[in-house]
Design an enzyme around this catalytic site. Structure first.
Site, PDB file in Angstrom:
ATOM      1  N   ARG A   1       2.299   8.871   8.384  1.00 29.75           N
ATOM      2  CA  ARG A   1       1.420   8.012   8.844  1.00 29.75           C
ATOM      3  C   ARG A   1       1.763   7.169   9.927  1.00 29.75           C
ATOM      4  O   ARG A   1       2.386   6.204   9.946  1.00 29.75           O
ATOM      5  CB  ARG A   1       1.334   6.648   7.611  1.00 29.75           C
ATOM      6  CG  ARG A   1       1.162   7.522   6.243  1.00 29.75           C
ATOM      7  CD  ARG A   1       1.139   6.499   5.020  1.00 29.75           C
ATOM      8  NE  ARG A   1      -0.429   5.765   5.545  1.00 29.75           N
ATOM      9  CZ  ARG A   1      -0.548   4.640   4.469  1.00 29.75           C
ATOM     10  NH1 ARG A   1       0.220   4.414   3.417  1.00 29.75           N
ATOM     11  NH2 ARG A   1      -1.773   4.067   4.843  1.00 29.75           N
TER      12      ARG A   1
ATOM     13  N   ASP B   1     -14.156   5.553   3.879  1.00 28.16           N
ATOM     14  CA  ASP B   1     -13.747   4.720   2.952  1.00 28.16           C
ATOM     15  C   ASP B   1     -15.036   4.863   1.785  1.00 28.16           C
ATOM     16  O   ASP B   1     -14.790   4.151   0.674  1.00 28.16           O
ATOM     17  CB  ASP B   1     -13.644   3.431   3.113  1.00 28.16           C
ATOM     18  CG  ASP B   1     -12.109   3.061   3.914  1.00 28.16           C
ATOM     19  OD1 ASP B   1     -11.510   3.944   3.837  1.00 28.16           O
ATOM     20  OD2 ASP B   1     -12.164   2.020   4.472  1.00 28.16           O
TER      21      ASP B   1
ATOM     22  N   CYS C   1       6.564   5.385   5.043  1.00 26.10           N
ATOM     23  CA  CYS C   1       6.612   6.438   5.737  1.00 26.10           C
ATOM     24  C   CYS C   1       7.182   6.828   7.071  1.00 26.10           C
ATOM     25  O   CYS C   1       6.809   5.741   7.820  1.00 26.10           O
ATOM     26  CB  CYS C   1       5.122   6.976   5.777  1.00 26.10           C
ATOM     27  SG  CYS C   1       4.422   6.905   4.147  1.00 26.10           S
TER      28      CYS C   1
ATOM     29  N   ARG D   1      -7.031  -4.071  -5.554  1.00 28.65           N
ATOM     30  CA  ARG D   1      -6.781  -4.160  -4.021  1.00 28.65           C
ATOM     31  C   ARG D   1      -8.057  -4.575  -3.207  1.00 28.65           C
ATOM     32  O   ARG D   1      -7.829  -5.150  -2.073  1.00 28.65           O
ATOM     33  CB  ARG D   1      -5.950  -2.888  -3.372  1.00 28.65           C
ATOM     34  CG  ARG D   1      -4.511  -2.944  -3.815  1.00 28.65           C
ATOM     35  CD  ARG D   1      -3.981  -1.658  -3.317  1.00 28.65           C
ATOM     36  NE  ARG D   1      -4.135  -1.741  -2.002  1.00 28.65           N
ATOM     37  CZ  ARG D   1      -4.121  -1.053  -1.053  1.00 28.65           C
ATOM     38  NH1 ARG D   1      -3.933   0.352  -1.481  1.00 28.65           N
ATOM     39  NH2 ARG D   1      -4.302  -0.969   0.299  1.00 28.65           N
TER      40      ARG D   1
ATOM     41  N   LYS E   1     -12.814  -6.891   2.849  1.00 32.49           N
ATOM     42  CA  LYS E   1     -11.298  -6.979   2.768  1.00 32.49           C
ATOM     43  C   LYS E   1     -10.705  -6.568   4.249  1.00 32.49           C
ATOM     44  O   LYS E   1      -9.884  -7.169   4.926  1.00 32.49           O
ATOM     45  CB  LYS E   1     -10.697  -5.791   1.999  1.00 32.49           C
ATOM     46  CG  LYS E   1      -9.333  -5.503   2.034  1.00 32.49           C
ATOM     47  CD  LYS E   1      -8.989  -4.752   0.994  1.00 32.49           C
ATOM     48  CE  LYS E   1      -9.120  -3.135   1.284  1.00 32.49           C
ATOM     49  NZ  LYS E   1      -8.146  -2.558   2.261  1.00 32.49           N
ATOM     50  N   ASN E   2     -11.462  -5.515   4.947  1.00 31.58           N
ATOM     51  CA  ASN E   2     -11.063  -4.973   6.001  1.00 31.58           C
ATOM     52  C   ASN E   2     -11.301  -5.909   7.428  1.00 31.58           C
ATOM     53  O   ASN E   2     -10.953  -5.611   8.351  1.00 31.58           O
ATOM     54  CB  ASN E   2     -11.442  -3.579   6.545  1.00 31.58           C
ATOM     55  CG  ASN E   2     -10.969  -2.552   5.413  1.00 31.58           C
ATOM     56  OD1 ASN E   2      -9.959  -2.829   4.640  1.00 31.58           O
ATOM     57  ND2 ASN E   2     -11.322  -1.331   5.590  1.00 31.58           N
TER      58      ASN E   2
END
Ligand code: UD1
Length: 429
Positions: free
Chosen positions: A131, A316, A126, A408, A22-23
């Site tokens: 963030r 992660d 945010c 996700r 994903k990343n």
């Protein structure tokens, strides 16, 4: 809202195919904005975050088509997607689309580089501070961009184009490294990014940009050099395997026991994690089609781990490792240094019978001999994965609620685990 029901206590045995990362897929998709030719990406995982980014790119004017499903064990995993950004129709990335996923903010780099203008909503709804995007702003300003923050949007302009510069990151940031690397591709002259993120996904993006005609060297080291070019062409490129998914399933096997081949996994993408798991008592070997992990039957040994930027232990996988350590023979310590408040899983693991205490950014975990299933609530993507792992090892039934977090980042999680003998099912609300 869907939930996942797990009946724990079964070993995992078989093969789990590892999806595209994903990343890596997200920044590679964003790179398609930099050329009016077609960028074809293979091995794109089918995930909610990818669909979300497709919507955003479509809004900017990127045409895409999806095909080339790869059939594996009767199921379709990962896809080929063709992206063509012939005309950028909008340089504004609106709040409704950016707020759902932080990585959407990264479009600011390619839009500014190609169009000389980008107006992108601050991510996650945010404020700067909680963030922050300060590194992106400082870096783009170093390349000559004029930036204003107005009504929740970052408005960046470079009417005469960006200019190469030396920029030292005061803190390692994956997203800011991706973004500045893309922005610098069209900057005049040479850009040097110092204290850059060294994550494999940064290397993957640099390789793809180079295949498109960029001149980037040093990706994967702390110093990246980019010689500006005037245009990029199309290319075909493969998303690398997901090291976080790999580590998550490796920890699931270490905890539930069994013998599993993680098909397509690459050890060099997560050597630090594999070393930690070996210390914890798992047997790991490289096999022809990936990585094989076996629990050696001696129980789980405690470890002390601190999260760090690559090549250190990834934040992660912090929640998943904590799940594993809840059943270790002794006391473990896990220190989180990348994100504040990334201990939301602690309370939920406690509901399954884990003994964890928090002091600042360090969790102390006293291993217990058994966990007992319970309803739990997932609070973010990786925390959800930790609850699934714990549920696989717990006695009885665990229900993980709010599964949309898992969707996700984990492609077909319940199918992959079921194929290895786990009792896991999705309950649609
Ligand atoms: C990426 C990953 C995410 C991973 C994280 C750290 C993707 C899509 N997401 O997120 O899964 O957990 O790297 O490995 O690849 N920071 C600032 N100012 C900035 C930018 C970041 O202070 O302008 C801080 C962040 O608050 C955080 C730290 O830097 O404390 C690292 O964040 P960063 O590496 O930027 O994370 P992401 O790129 O968002």
């Amino acid at each position: 809202m869907d939930s996942i029901r797990i009946v724990g206590g079964r070993e995992l045995n078989g093969v789990i195919p590892i999806s595209g990362a994903k990343n890596a897929a997200l920044p590679l998709m964003i790179a398609s904005v930099m050329t009016d030719d077609t960028l074809t990406l293979d091995n794109v995982p089918h995930l909610a975050d990818v669909e979300q980014l497709l919507r955003l790119l479509g809004n900017q004017g990127v045409d895409y088509s999806v095909n080339g499903r790869r059939e594996r064990q009767g199921q379709g995993y990962s896809r080929t997607i063709h992206f063509t950004a012939r005309n950028i129709v909008d340089t504004t990335a609106p709040y409704e689309l950016v707020s759902k996923m932080r990585a959407s903010f990264w479009v600011i780099g390619p839009l500014l580089a190609r169009m000389g203008r980008a107006r992108v909503s601050l991510p996650g709804g945010c404020a700067i501070g909680t963030r922050p995007v300060d590194l992106f702003i400082d870096g783009l300003q170093a390349l000559g961009a004029e930036i204003e923050i107005d009504s929740g949007y970052v408005d960046a302009r470079a009417p005469k184009g960006l200019v190469g510069a030396r920029f030292v990151f005061p803190k390692v940031s994956v997203g800011a490294t991706h973004t500045l690397m893309m922005a610098a591709v069209f900057a005049k002259g040479e850009t040097v990014l110092v204290n850059a993120a060294m994550e494999p996904e940064v290397v993957n993006l640099a390789q793809c940009l180079n295949a498109m005609g960029a001149k980037i060297s040093g990706a994967g080291t702390p110093e990246i050099r980019i010689d500006g070019v005037t245009g990029l062409s199309g290319a075909r490129f493969t998303v690398l395997p997901d090291r976080i998914e790999t580590g998550t399933y490796a920890m699931a096997v270490a905890m539930a026991g069994g013998d599993v081949v993680l098909e397509g996994a690459e050890a060099n993408l997560l050597q630090n994690v594999l070393d930690v798991l070996t210390t914890a008592g798992a047997e790991i070997s490289t096999v022809e089609n990936g990585l094989r992990i076996k629990r050696n039957g001696n129980g789980i040994l405690p470890v002390d781990v601190t999260t760090e930027p690559f090549p250190g232990f990834p934040t992660d996988l912090q929640a998943q490792l904590m799940a594993l350590m809840t059943m270790a023979n002794g006391r473990s310590h896990i220190t989180e240094t990348i994100f504040e408040n990334r201990f939301m899983h602690v309370q939920e693991l406690a509901r399954l019978g884990a003994h964890i205490s928090l002091s600042g950014q360090t969790a102390t975990i006293d291993g217990v001999s058994r966990l007992k299933g319970a309803p739990v609530m997932a609070t973010d993507l990786r925390a959800s994965a930790s609850l699934v792992i714990a549920g696989l090892a717990a006695e009885g039934e665990t229900t993980v609620n709010r599964v949309y977090h898992l969707d996700r980042g984990f492609e077909k999680l319940e199918e992959k685990l079921s194929l290895c003998g786990a009792h896991v099912e999705r309950i649609s609300a």
